[in-house]
Design an enzyme around this catalytic site. Structure first.
Site, mmCIF file in Angstrom:
data_model
loop_
_atom_site.group_PDB
_atom_site.id
_atom_site.type_symbol
_atom_site.label_atom_id
_atom_site.label_comp_id
_atom_site.label_asym_id
_atom_site.label_seq_id
_atom_site.Cartn_x
_atom_site.Cartn_y
_atom_site.Cartn_z
ATOM 1 N N CYS A 115 0.818 -1.221 0.000
ATOM 2 C CA CYS A 115 0.000 0.000 0.000
ATOM 3 C C CYS A 115 0.848 1.265 0.000
ATOM 4 C CB CYS A 115 -0.953 -0.009 1.192
ATOM 5 S SG CYS A 115 -0.188 -0.445 2.767
ATOM 6 N N HIS A 142 -2.613 6.275 4.966
ATOM 7 C CA HIS A 142 -1.171 6.319 5.184
ATOM 8 C C HIS A 142 -0.623 7.672 4.717
ATOM 9 C CE1 HIS A 142 -1.365 2.244 6.255
ATOM 10 N NE2 HIS A 142 -0.705 1.675 5.266
#
Length: 339
Positions: free
Chosen positions: A132, A244
């Site tokens: 990711c 994130h």
């Protein structure tokens, strides 16, 4: 009527599997039959697809008869065991684990960056979804690399607990509520309390002192963008549920001004420029959560080197960092390669 495709979602009851289902619905993917596969303990659960009930079935090697595309998000061990079985049955596997990413016969794909790599899926019938953190970084860096050629990357990540899964989400929620009530935190998913804390460890440590997560970013970025890019990473788990964040420093072969970087990013696919610090506008996880764009801001020159630039990059790790990227790969696969 356009052709429809039979889809299997492996790990359908997990955080990413659930998001894969939602992305298939949102993007109106041409699904014929859909199968939800999971462990024996989840078999029998009833989920939905576009308002219709779908019973979760136990994952076995015989689960893929008639399946065209299998979206895997059930961990590396299951991917190593069941992807070959799915491919042997005629399905193309799009795998979200790290199991196949560095296999030279398996394409590692971010659609905005290297969609042409999908053409190599036939070697093993598997396409790998990158980590990711790698996905959002290369989406942001691709237009800059094309213009100025990136020589070196220094990245520090600030990763949400959802990257670990639903148990970690529950643990952060439980710890925050407990600590606010004066209770000692229950620590089980992570090696230390995550609420109101930062953990400079994601995955296990290697002999070099780097974690596996950090080396994933190094190796995957080289495979996706350019083998000769020098890159170093520090990965940190932070008490955020979704999204994130990354501090990215790049050194380029030719000069890349802030103005030019903004111009390139403003028109880059999959990117949203959020860069007006004077007005308090910059990317934040709370803004990225629930969407598929990679947000980029805090763009400024690195005055310590000749051709350096700093960026702040944020994305929803469950969507663009996992589920959406996989569905985007499937869209290209059926649009250009499968008959």
């Amino acid at each position: 009527m356009s052709k429809q495709w039979n889809i299997a979602v492996v790990g359908a009851t997990g955080a990413v599997g659930s998001q894969m289902i939602e992305c298939l619905e949102e993007r109106d993917f041409p699904v014929g039959k859909i199968s939800y596969l999971a462990s024996a303990r989840s078999a029998g659960q009833v989920l939905e697809f576009k308002g219709k009930p779908v019973v979760v079935e136990e994952l076995t090697r015989n689960s893929f008869e008639g399946v065209d595309i299998a979206l895997f998000s059930a961990g590396g061990d299951r991917s190593r065991e069941f992807c070959p079985a799915a491919a042997a049955a005629g399905a193309v596997c799009i795998d979200n684990s790290s199991a196949w990413r560095m296999d030279p016969d398996v394409p590692l794909v971010v659609p905005e960056v290297n969609p042409q790599a999908i053409a190599g899926y036939g070697k093993k019938g598997i396409i790998a979804n990158p980590n990711c953190s790698t996905i959002q970084m290369v989406v942001a860096l691709k237009p800059l690399h094309d213009y100025a050629t990136i020589r070196r990357i220094v990245v520090s990540t600030y990763q949400a607990v959802s990257g670990t899964g639903s148990k970690a989400i529950a643990e952060l929620d439980r710890q925050v509520k407990g600590l606010l009530q004066g209770k000692s935190p229950d620590v089980s998913v992570y090696p230390h309390q995550i609420a109101f804390n930062c953990l400079p460890q994601i995955d296990s440590f290697e002999e070099s002192g780097y974690t596996k997560e950090e080396m994933k970013m190094v190796n995957e970025t080289r495979k996706i963008m350019a083998a000769d890019i020098r890159i170093t990473a520090t990965a940190v788990r932070v008490p955020v549920f979704y999204g994130h964040s990354e501090s990215v420093n790049i050194e380029t072969e030719k000069k890349l001004t802030v103005a030019k970087a903004r111009e390139l990013l403003k028109k880059a696919p999959g990117v949203k420029l959020v860069d007006d610090p004077a007005k308090g506008r910059y990317p934040m996880p709370m803004d990225a959560a629930g969407q598929d764009l990679t947000l980029v801001g805090r763009i400024r020159e690195d005055e310590s080197i000749e051709n350096g630039l700093n960026l702040w990059v944020v994305a929803d790790n469950i969507r663009k960092g996992a589920a959406t990227n996989a569905v985007q790969i499937a869209e290209i696969l059926v649009g250009k390669y499968l008959k």
